[in-house]
Design an enzyme around this catalytic site. Structure first.
Site, PDB file in Angstrom:
ATOM      1  N   ARG A 128     -81.397  64.679  10.145  1.00 27.72           N
ATOM      2  CA  ARG A 128     -80.187  64.885   9.326  1.00 27.72           C
ATOM      3  C   ARG A 128     -78.907  64.915  10.154  1.00 27.72           C
ATOM      4  O   ARG A 128     -77.876  65.405   9.723  1.00 27.72           O
ATOM      5  CB  ARG A 128     -80.297  66.139   8.469  1.00 27.72           C
ATOM      6  CG  ARG A 128     -81.446  66.072   7.496  1.00 27.72           C
ATOM      7  CD  ARG A 128     -81.196  66.945   6.284  1.00 27.72           C
ATOM      8  NE  ARG A 128     -82.250  66.734   5.313  1.00 27.72           N
ATOM      9  CZ  ARG A 128     -83.392  67.399   5.293  1.00 27.72           C
ATOM     10  NH1 ARG A 128     -83.621  68.323   6.197  1.00 27.72           N
ATOM     11  NH2 ARG A 128     -84.287  67.143   4.383  1.00 27.72           N
ATOM     12  N   LYS A 150     -67.388  54.461  11.448  1.00 31.68           N
ATOM     13  CA  LYS A 150     -68.194  53.562  10.604  1.00 31.68           C
ATOM     14  C   LYS A 150     -69.464  53.209  11.357  1.00 31.68           C
ATOM     15  O   LYS A 150     -69.406  52.691  12.477  1.00 31.68           O
ATOM     16  CB  LYS A 150     -67.429  52.260  10.319  1.00 31.68           C
ATOM     17  CG  LYS A 150     -66.454  52.342   9.175  1.00 31.68           C
ATOM     18  CD  LYS A 150     -65.930  50.940   8.869  1.00 31.68           C
ATOM     19  CE  LYS A 150     -64.972  50.955   7.715  1.00 31.68           C
ATOM     20  NZ  LYS A 150     -64.372  49.628   7.481  1.00 31.68           N
ATOM     21  N   GLU A 192     -59.361  41.685  17.828  1.00 37.46           N
ATOM     22  CA  GLU A 192     -59.056  42.984  17.210  1.00 37.46           C
ATOM     23  C   GLU A 192     -57.738  43.535  17.770  1.00 37.46           C
ATOM     24  O   GLU A 192     -56.993  44.215  17.057  1.00 37.46           O
ATOM     25  CB  GLU A 192     -60.199  43.986  17.423  1.00 37.46           C
ATOM     26  CG  GLU A 192     -61.567  43.530  16.928  1.00 37.46           C
ATOM     27  CD  GLU A 192     -61.699  43.440  15.396  1.00 37.46           C
ATOM     28  OE1 GLU A 192     -60.754  43.785  14.670  1.00 37.46           O
ATOM     29  OE2 GLU A 192     -62.774  42.989  14.940  1.00 37.46           O
ATOM     30  N   LYS A 236     -55.203  51.845  15.506  1.00 30.42           N
ATOM     31  CA  LYS A 236     -56.457  52.167  14.808  1.00 30.42           C
ATOM     32  C   LYS A 236     -56.508  53.659  14.467  1.00 30.42           C
ATOM     33  O   LYS A 236     -56.889  54.057  13.355  1.00 30.42           O
ATOM     34  CB  LYS A 236     -57.646  51.773  15.695  1.00 30.42           C
ATOM     35  CG  LYS A 236     -58.972  52.254  15.169  1.00 30.42           C
ATOM     36  CD  LYS A 236     -59.763  51.209  14.457  1.00 30.42           C
ATOM     37  CE  LYS A 236     -60.916  51.787  13.677  1.00 30.42           C
ATOM     38  NZ  LYS A 236     -62.019  50.895  13.493  1.00 30.42           N
ATOM     39  N   GLU A 246     -61.659  54.836   3.910  1.00 31.07           N
ATOM     40  CA  GLU A 246     -61.280  53.524   3.371  1.00 31.07           C
ATOM     41  C   GLU A 246     -61.055  53.540   1.856  1.00 31.07           C
ATOM     42  O   GLU A 246     -61.608  52.740   1.101  1.00 31.07           O
ATOM     43  CB  GLU A 246     -62.344  52.471   3.750  1.00 31.07           C
ATOM     44  CG  GLU A 246     -61.770  51.067   3.713  1.00 31.07           C
ATOM     45  CD  GLU A 246     -62.684  50.045   4.344  1.00 31.07           C
ATOM     46  OE1 GLU A 246     -63.137  50.255   5.472  1.00 31.07           O
ATOM     47  OE2 GLU A 246     -62.939  49.017   3.697  1.00 31.07           O
ATOM     48  N   ARG A 250     -56.954  51.968   5.111  1.00 31.23           N
ATOM     49  CA  ARG A 250     -57.951  51.491   6.078  1.00 31.23           C
ATOM     50  C   ARG A 250     -58.467  50.097   5.740  1.00 31.23           C
ATOM     51  O   ARG A 250     -58.975  49.395   6.611  1.00 31.23           O
ATOM     52  CB  ARG A 250     -59.114  52.488   6.196  1.00 31.23           C
ATOM     53  CG  ARG A 250     -60.061  52.118   7.316  1.00 31.23           C
ATOM     54  CD  ARG A 250     -60.987  53.226   7.723  1.00 31.23           C
ATOM     55  NE  ARG A 250     -61.868  52.787   8.790  1.00 31.23           N
ATOM     56  CZ  ARG A 250     -62.710  53.558   9.449  1.00 31.23           C
ATOM     57  NH1 ARG A 250     -62.758  54.841   9.162  1.00 31.23           N
ATOM     58  NH2 ARG A 250     -63.473  53.077  10.400  1.00 31.23           N
ATOM     59  N   ASN A 254     -59.483  45.525   7.798  1.00 31.27           N
ATOM     60  CA  ASN A 254     -60.369  44.394   7.500  1.00 31.27           C
ATOM     61  C   ASN A 254     -59.610  43.079   7.436  1.00 31.27           C
ATOM     62  O   ASN A 254     -60.183  42.057   7.036  1.00 31.27           O
ATOM     63  CB  ASN A 254     -61.096  44.631   6.175  1.00 31.27           C
ATOM     64  CG  ASN A 254     -62.116  45.731   6.308  1.00 31.27           C
ATOM     65  OD1 ASN A 254     -63.001  45.659   7.141  1.00 31.27           O
ATOM     66  ND2 ASN A 254     -61.974  46.769   5.516  1.00 31.27           N
ATOM     67  N   HIS A 257     -61.225  39.852   8.125  1.00 29.95           N
ATOM     68  CA  HIS A 257     -62.668  40.058   8.044  1.00 29.95           C
ATOM     69  C   HIS A 257     -63.275  39.565   6.731  1.00 29.95           C
ATOM     70  O   HIS A 257     -64.478  39.322   6.665  1.00 29.95           O
ATOM     71  CB  HIS A 257     -63.024  41.536   8.222  1.00 29.95           C
ATOM     72  CG  HIS A 257     -62.843  42.030   9.632  1.00 29.95           C
ATOM     73  ND1 HIS A 257     -61.619  42.044  10.267  1.00 29.95           N
ATOM     74  CD2 HIS A 257     -63.731  42.525  10.537  1.00 29.95           C
ATOM     75  CE1 HIS A 257     -61.760  42.530  11.493  1.00 29.95           C
ATOM     76  NE2 HIS A 257     -63.035  42.832  11.677  1.00 29.95           N
ATOM     77  N   HIS A 261     -65.957  37.635   8.176  1.00 26.02           N
ATOM     78  CA  HIS A 261     -67.343  38.123   8.107  1.00 26.02           C
ATOM     79  C   HIS A 261     -68.249  37.082   7.457  1.00 26.02           C
ATOM     80  O   HIS A 261     -69.382  36.866   7.905  1.00 26.02           O
ATOM     81  CB  HIS A 261     -67.421  39.402   7.262  1.00 26.02           C
ATOM     82  CG  HIS A 261     -67.412  40.648   8.094  1.00 26.02           C
ATOM     83  ND1 HIS A 261     -67.209  41.883   7.539  1.00 26.02           N
ATOM     84  CD2 HIS A 261     -67.619  40.851   9.414  1.00 26.02           C
ATOM     85  CE1 HIS A 261     -67.262  42.802   8.491  1.00 26.02           C
ATOM     86  NE2 HIS A 261     -67.507  42.197   9.635  1.00 26.02           N
ATOM     87  N   HIS A 276     -68.015  37.799  17.080  1.00 28.98           N
ATOM     88  CA  HIS A 276     -67.334  38.455  15.956  1.00 28.98           C
ATOM     89  C   HIS A 276     -65.831  38.156  15.977  1.00 28.98           C
ATOM     90  O   HIS A 276     -65.234  37.792  14.960  1.00 28.98           O
ATOM     91  CB  HIS A 276     -67.581  39.966  16.024  1.00 28.98           C
ATOM     92  CG  HIS A 276     -66.864  40.746  14.977  1.00 28.98           C
ATOM     93  ND1 HIS A 276     -67.195  40.681  13.645  1.00 28.98           N
ATOM     94  CD2 HIS A 276     -65.803  41.605  15.063  1.00 28.98           C
ATOM     95  CE1 HIS A 276     -66.384  41.465  12.951  1.00 28.98           C
ATOM     96  NE2 HIS A 276     -65.531  42.035  13.790  1.00 28.98           N
TER      97      HIS A 276
END
Ligand code: GLY
Length: 374
Positions: A128, A150, A192, A236, A246, A250, A254, A257, A261, A276
């Protein structure tokens, strides 16, 4: 040089690990240290990490009043986005089980975005949740992936489909690791940095525009990288502190992306996967083209994005035959609301956001625009 960004729940330390990390660990009560590395970082970064951080001595606690230096357990992942899967998580959890990691253990993710996302996810779910530290070794992870909590893995070809938000206990960014990177990986990370500059730091954008050959070894002076990393991390950090989960701003991280992506996922199944950052760079051009008539000075923005990106990345045409599949991938994107496909792009001022709703026709047109730049 040692700069600390206080994000409230944790800090991002930028500078030599040997200054920041051992002192930080001495303040903590942990039972074991478990380093997650992949075959590349185990070879090129782990020896340096151990040298800089030894001895790993935790803080005395009622359970361990006289702690001895910890001997880290470590795991070895197969590198690459293809292995960012639940099957790899299972192997890592098995190694955690074999190492008898208890809830006071500290997991250290030493690597790029895949190691950080997957190692963090495994730590956040182990018993956990045990504490973890991100020690990013790629430019991409230093400036983006390691910050903001994330975590997760790809599922059925959909990037980051399974995951959680969970903050690390700390992030340690040591620019020395940049020396271990192949040039392609370093370039990938610059996407980035360019993204953060476009989102919130006009001075950083001007620096990138005026620095030809940013990734050449002779340009990699530690002070220069310290400055670039701190500028990029500041953008950031501001965004994730304002909107950690997000719900709004936020989404701007992206930028590039939504298209990127999907293009990355398509190329991942071919013999020529894109890094990437290469896909994000392509995506930033496409999304800036889509936004050119919507955001203030949109045509000028598009020209600057093309300039910044083409100074760093080779042109990578996208086959027309893949457009339908790329559109289908975009429909899986987590930012979408109801049936609409959405992309967040920078507005007219720093930290302003504009959300675009995309159609299949518009995406086809922007990919054609990109292809024609070649
Ligand atoms: N890499 C995008 C984000 O952290 O939100």
């Amino acid at each position: 040089m040692h700069t600390v960004f206080d994000l409230g729940a944790y800090a991002v330390h930028v500078g030599d690990l040997s200054f920041g990390f051992p002192a930080w660990l001495r303040e903590r009560d942990c039972s074991q240290v478990f380093v997650v590395a992949d075959e590349n970082t185990a070879r090129h970064c782990l020896p340096l990490f151990l040298e800089k951080t030894a001895p790993l001595t935790p803080h005395p606690s009622p359970l361990t009043p006289h702690p001895s230096p910890l001997t880290p357990h470590s795991s070895l992942l197969t590198p690459g986005e293809r292995h960012k899967t639940l099957a790899t998580c299972e192997r890592l959890w098995q190694q955690m089980l074999d190492a008898r990691l208890d809830r006071r253990a500290l997991v250290i993710n030493l690597g790029g975005g895949v190691v950080g996302d997957l190692g963090g996810f495994c730590a956040a779910t182990w018993k956990r949740g045990v504490d973890f530290v991100q020690v990013p070794t790629t430019l991409l992870a230093m400036t983006d992936a390691a910050i903001g909590g994330k975590l997760g893995v790809d599922f059925q070809g959909v990037k980051n489909a399974v995951g959680v938000f969970q903050n690390p206990a700390a992030v340690f960014v040591d620019p020395h690791f940049l020396q271990t990177l192949p040039e392609r990986e370093l370039r990938s990370g610059l996407a980035e940095v360019i993204k953060h500059a476009l989102i919130g730091d006009p001075d950083l954008l001007a620096l990138i525009e005026s620095s030809q050959n940013l990734v050449q070894r002779e340009a990699m002076l530690p002070a220069f990288w310290h400055h670039v990393l701190c500028a990029s991390i500041a953008v950031k950090a501001r965004v994730v502190m304002e909107d950690p989960r997000e719900q709004g701003l936020r989404m701007l991280l992206n930028y590039g992306h939504t298209v990127g992506h999907a293009v990355e996922s398509y190329f991942l199944k071919t013999p020529f996967p894109l890094a990437h950052g290469e896909a994000v760079a392509l995506g930033m051009i496409c999304e800036s083209w889509l936004a050119r008539t919507v955001v203030p000075n949109g045509h000028n923005r598009l020209a600057r994005v093309i300039g910044a990106v083409s100074g760093t990345f080779l042109h990578q045409p996208v086959p027309e035959a893949a457009f339908a599949e790329i559109w289908a991938m975009m429909q899986q994107d987590k930012k979408n609301a109801a049936a609409a496909v959405r992309a967040a792009v920078p507005g007219g001022e720093p930290f302003e956001m504009q959300v675009l709703e995309l159609t299949e026709g518009a995406v086809t047109d922007c990919l054609r625009f990109y292809n024609d730049l070649g």
